[in-house]
Design a protein around this motif. Structure first.
Motif, PDB file in Angstrom:
ATOM      1  N   VAL A   1       0.877  -1.172   0.000  1.00 53.04           N
ATOM      2  CA  VAL A   1       0.000   0.000   0.000  1.00 53.04           C
ATOM      3  C   VAL A   1       0.913   1.220   0.000  1.00 53.04           C
ATOM      4  O   VAL A   1       1.684   1.432   0.932  1.00 53.04           O
ATOM      5  CB  VAL A   1      -0.921   0.007   1.239  1.00 53.04           C
ATOM      6  N   SER A   2       0.832   2.002  -1.060  1.00 51.92           N
ATOM      7  CA  SER A   2       1.806   3.068  -1.246  1.00 51.92           C
ATOM      8  C   SER A   2       1.206   4.187  -2.081  1.00 51.92           C
ATOM      9  O   SER A   2      -0.006   4.223  -2.319  1.00 51.92           O
ATOM     10  CB  SER A   2       3.066   2.495  -1.922  1.00 51.92           C
ATOM     11  N   CYS A   3       2.059   5.089  -2.527  1.00 50.18           N
ATOM     12  CA  CYS A   3       1.635   6.144  -3.438  1.00 50.18           C
ATOM     13  C   CYS A   3       2.324   5.940  -4.786  1.00 50.18           C
ATOM     14  O   CYS A   3       3.394   5.348  -4.867  1.00 50.18           O
ATOM     15  CB  CYS A   3       1.951   7.529  -2.869  1.00 50.18           C
ATOM     16  N   ALA A   4       1.662   6.403  -5.842  1.00 49.88           N
ATOM     17  CA  ALA A   4       2.190   6.262  -7.192  1.00 49.88           C
ATOM     18  C   ALA A   4       3.487   7.073  -7.323  1.00 49.88           C
ATOM     19  O   ALA A   4       3.730   7.994  -6.545  1.00 49.88           O
ATOM     20  CB  ALA A   4       1.143   6.734  -8.190  1.00 49.88           C
TER      21      ALA A   4
ATOM     22  N   PHE B   1       3.416   3.435  -9.544  1.00 59.27           N
ATOM     23  CA  PHE B   1       3.422   2.018  -9.218  1.00 59.27           C
ATOM     24  C   PHE B   1       4.277   1.213 -10.194  1.00 59.27           C
ATOM     25  O   PHE B   1       4.287  -0.012 -10.151  1.00 59.27           O
ATOM     26  CB  PHE B   1       1.989   1.481  -9.197  1.00 59.27           C
ATOM     27  N   TRP B   2       4.917   1.930 -11.114  1.00 59.74           N
ATOM     28  CA  TRP B   2       5.870   1.347 -12.046  1.00 59.74           C
ATOM     29  C   TRP B   2       5.265   0.193 -12.830  1.00 59.74           C
ATOM     30  O   TRP B   2       4.158   0.264 -13.319  1.00 59.74           O
ATOM     31  CB  TRP B   2       7.147   0.964 -11.317  1.00 59.74           C
ATOM     32  N   LYS B   3       5.978  -0.929 -12.889  1.00 60.66           N
ATOM     33  CA  LYS B   3       5.576  -2.045 -13.753  1.00 60.66           C
ATOM     34  C   LYS B   3       4.511  -2.933 -13.115  1.00 60.66           C
ATOM     35  O   LYS B   3       4.033  -3.880 -13.753  1.00 60.66           O
ATOM     36  CB  LYS B   3       6.804  -2.903 -14.068  1.00 60.66           C
ATOM     37  N   PHE B   4       4.117  -2.651 -11.881  1.00 59.51           N
ATOM     38  CA  PHE B   4       3.256  -3.570 -11.151  1.00 59.51           C
ATOM     39  C   PHE B   4       1.784  -3.388 -11.505  1.00 59.51           C
ATOM     40  O   PHE B   4       1.358  -2.350 -11.998  1.00 59.51           O
ATOM     41  CB  PHE B   4       3.448  -3.381  -9.642  1.00 59.51           C
ATOM     42  N   ASP B   5       1.016  -4.424 -11.206  1.00 58.80           N
ATOM     43  CA  ASP B   5      -0.436  -4.364 -11.328  1.00 58.80           C
ATOM     44  C   ASP B   5      -0.942  -3.564 -10.128  1.00 58.80           C
ATOM     45  O   ASP B   5      -0.609  -3.881  -8.981  1.00 58.80           O
ATOM     46  CB  ASP B   5      -0.988  -5.790 -11.317  1.00 58.80           C
ATOM     47  N   SER B   6      -1.742  -2.528 -10.367  1.00 54.71           N
ATOM     48  CA  SER B   6      -2.098  -1.625  -9.274  1.00 54.71           C
ATOM     49  C   SER B   6      -3.566  -1.224  -9.315  1.00 54.71           C
ATOM     50  O   SER B   6      -4.258  -1.402 -10.321  1.00 54.71           O
ATOM     51  CB  SER B   6      -1.230  -0.357  -9.334  1.00 54.71           C
ATOM     52  N   PHE B   7      -4.021  -0.655  -8.195  1.00 56.06           N
ATOM     53  CA  PHE B   7      -5.380  -0.141  -8.069  1.00 56.06           C
ATOM     54  C   PHE B   7      -5.317   1.127  -7.223  1.00 56.06           C
ATOM     55  O   PHE B   7      -4.766   1.124  -6.126  1.00 56.06           O
ATOM     56  CB  PHE B   7      -6.287  -1.176  -7.396  1.00 56.06           C
TER      57      PHE B   7
ATOM     58  N   PHE C   1      -0.815  13.027  -6.746  1.00 58.22           N
ATOM     59  CA  PHE C   1      -0.455  11.630  -6.978  1.00 58.22           C
ATOM     60  C   PHE C   1      -1.571  10.737  -6.468  1.00 58.22           C
ATOM     61  O   PHE C   1      -2.440  11.176  -5.706  1.00 58.22           O
ATOM     62  CB  PHE C   1       0.848  11.291  -6.242  1.00 58.22           C
ATOM     63  N   ASP C   2      -1.550   9.486  -6.870  1.00 56.09           N
ATOM     64  CA  ASP C   2      -2.531   8.509  -6.408  1.00 56.09           C
ATOM     65  C   ASP C   2      -1.994   7.715  -5.235  1.00 56.09           C
ATOM     66  O   ASP C   2      -0.789   7.430  -5.148  1.00 56.09           O
ATOM     67  CB  ASP C   2      -2.900   7.527  -7.538  1.00 56.09           C
ATOM     68  N   ILE C   3      -2.884   7.333  -4.332  1.00 61.18           N
ATOM     69  CA  ILE C   3      -2.593   6.391  -3.246  1.00 61.18           C
ATOM     70  C   ILE C   3      -3.363   5.117  -3.558  1.00 61.18           C
ATOM     71  O   ILE C   3      -4.546   5.167  -3.903  1.00 61.18           O
ATOM     72  CB  ILE C   3      -3.038   6.951  -1.884  1.00 61.18           C
ATOM     73  N   GLY C   4      -2.706   3.987  -3.469  1.00 59.79           N
ATOM     74  CA  GLY C   4      -3.372   2.725  -3.768  1.00 59.79           C
ATOM     75  C   GLY C   4      -2.516   1.550  -3.360  1.00 59.79           C
ATOM     76  O   GLY C   4      -1.683   1.661  -2.453  1.00 59.79           O
ATOM     77  N   PHE C   5      -2.693   0.434  -4.028  1.00 59.17           N
ATOM     78  CA  PHE C   5      -1.911  -0.755  -3.704  1.00 59.17           C
ATOM     79  C   PHE C   5      -1.459  -1.439  -4.981  1.00 59.17           C
ATOM     80  O   PHE C   5      -2.052  -1.264  -6.041  1.00 59.17           O
ATOM     81  CB  PHE C   5      -2.697  -1.715  -2.809  1.00 59.17           C
ATOM     82  N   PHE C   6      -0.380  -2.215  -4.870  1.00 59.05           N
ATOM     83  CA  PHE C   6       0.155  -2.885  -6.054  1.00 59.05           C
ATOM     84  C   PHE C   6       0.762  -4.240  -5.692  1.00 59.05           C
ATOM     85  O   PHE C   6       1.132  -4.489  -4.542  1.00 59.05           O
ATOM     86  CB  PHE C   6       1.190  -2.004  -6.760  1.00 59.05           C
ATOM     87  N   ALA C   7       0.834  -5.107  -6.689  1.00 55.07           N
ATOM     88  CA  ALA C   7       1.396  -6.445  -6.534  1.00 55.07           C
ATOM     89  C   ALA C   7       1.865  -6.915  -7.904  1.00 55.07           C
ATOM     90  O   ALA C   7       1.658  -6.234  -8.917  1.00 55.07           O
ATOM     91  CB  ALA C   7       0.355  -7.404  -5.965  1.00 55.07           C
ATOM     92  N   HIS C   8       2.486  -8.075  -7.939  1.00 51.78           N
ATOM     93  CA  HIS C   8       2.879  -8.637  -9.234  1.00 51.78           C
ATOM     94  C   HIS C   8       1.647  -8.856 -10.102  1.00 51.78           C
ATOM     95  O   HIS C   8       1.632  -8.527 -11.284  1.00 51.78           O
ATOM     96  CB  HIS C   8       3.624  -9.961  -9.032  1.00 51.78           C
TER      97      HIS C   8
END
Length: 293
Positions: A147-150, A152-158, A257-264
């Protein structure tokens, strides 16, 4: 080789670079850690660490490669356990989350309260760090998602929230705006926010970094502003979450910027991670903290 206790100990020893710290984290003795590492090296017939007087235990080249694979094995082991739990119509296992400190006390905390009520048998681990730290944790399979801020680079994010930086001034002071490039006063910024500012600032070389006082948490920045030390630069969402509706000044250049979450792969989360994400989405439906958006 299946994932086992010796590999778990190896991962912790590599993380801390110190036998004593690894032993305390694992609630075992230092000789037990040393013994496990020796057995693992014997089994693999390879040296995993060499000792450096300045840096402590340092991974060998082979140790670096094996560490990466061991983390992937730990991830797979966790997934296998959760598939077995789910087959018995039971959500259990281990949930591993990486988070910015400011988002642990806001987004994570609000979600966790409801999550633990629904799934009391899930062991939750939270690892905090800067945006760069979180990227590394996801890359190395140390966590299920971050859970971070953009960006989000190459990751799948929301994305959950669109946010922006604002300035919190000491009591009695006012300003139409605070310019990060030209204002001569002390700017108090927590480290994750500082990384975000550098990422989005149009002209990084004009940022007066010599006037920045870096702290670990936004709470520390707010307290120091209240003590009259300088101007705090924080995100509006964080500020409102921590101390409610308070007056603040806009920041120039405008940094949003966006706040959200990311994973592989958000479609391939473990069952326990998928449930946490579902609740987090429900509680934090996409919204805007930035009135200009």
């Amino acid at each position: 080789m299946m994932y086992n206790r010796n590999l778990e100990i190896f991962i912790k020893a590599a993380e801390y670079g110190n036998l004593t710290k690894a032993a305390k984290t694992l609630y075992i003795s230092q000789p037990a850690v040393s013994n496990a590492l020796s057995k693992l090296e014997e089994e693999l017939e390879v040296k995993l660490f060499f000792r450096d007087k300045r840096n402590g235990m340092v991974l060998t080249d082979a140790g670096e490669k094996i560490l990466s694979l061991a983390k992937q094995m730990a991830d797979i082991d966790n997934r296998i356990s959760q598939v077995a739990y789910k087959e018995k119509h039971f959500i259990g296992g281990r949930l591993r989350i990486a988070s910015l400190v400011s988002l642990t006390s806001t987004i994570i905390s609000k979600t966790l309260k409801q999550y633990q009520t629904l799934f009391p048998d899930v062991l939750v681990e939270i690892r905090e760090g800067t945006p760069k730290d979180l990227v590394r944790m996801v890359e190395d399979h140390e966590v299920d998602f971050a859970v971070s801020c953009a960006p989000f680079w190459k990751f799948d994010s929301f994305s959950l929230i669109h946010d922006h930086m604002v300035a919190l001034l000491p009591h009695g002071q006012t300003a139409e705006e605070v310019n990060l490039n030209t204002d001569s006063g002390t700017l108090i910024i927590n480290r994750p926010a500082y990384e975000t500012i550098l990422e989005y600032l149009p002209r990084k070389n004009s940022f007066r970094s010599d006037k920045v006082l870096l702290v670990q948490t936004p709470e520390a920045a707010i307290h120091m502003v209240n003590d009259g030390i300088g101007t705090g630069i924080v995100s509006e969402y964080t500020l409102r979450s921590l101390i409610g509706d308070v007056p603040f000044s806009p920041v120039s250049p405008h940094i949003s910027f966006d706040i959200g979450f990311f994973a592989h792969d958000l479609q391939d989360l473990t069952p326990v991670a998928a449930e946490f994400v579902r609740i987090m989405k429900d509680l934090h439906a996409p919204q805007h903290a930035d009135p200009a958006v």
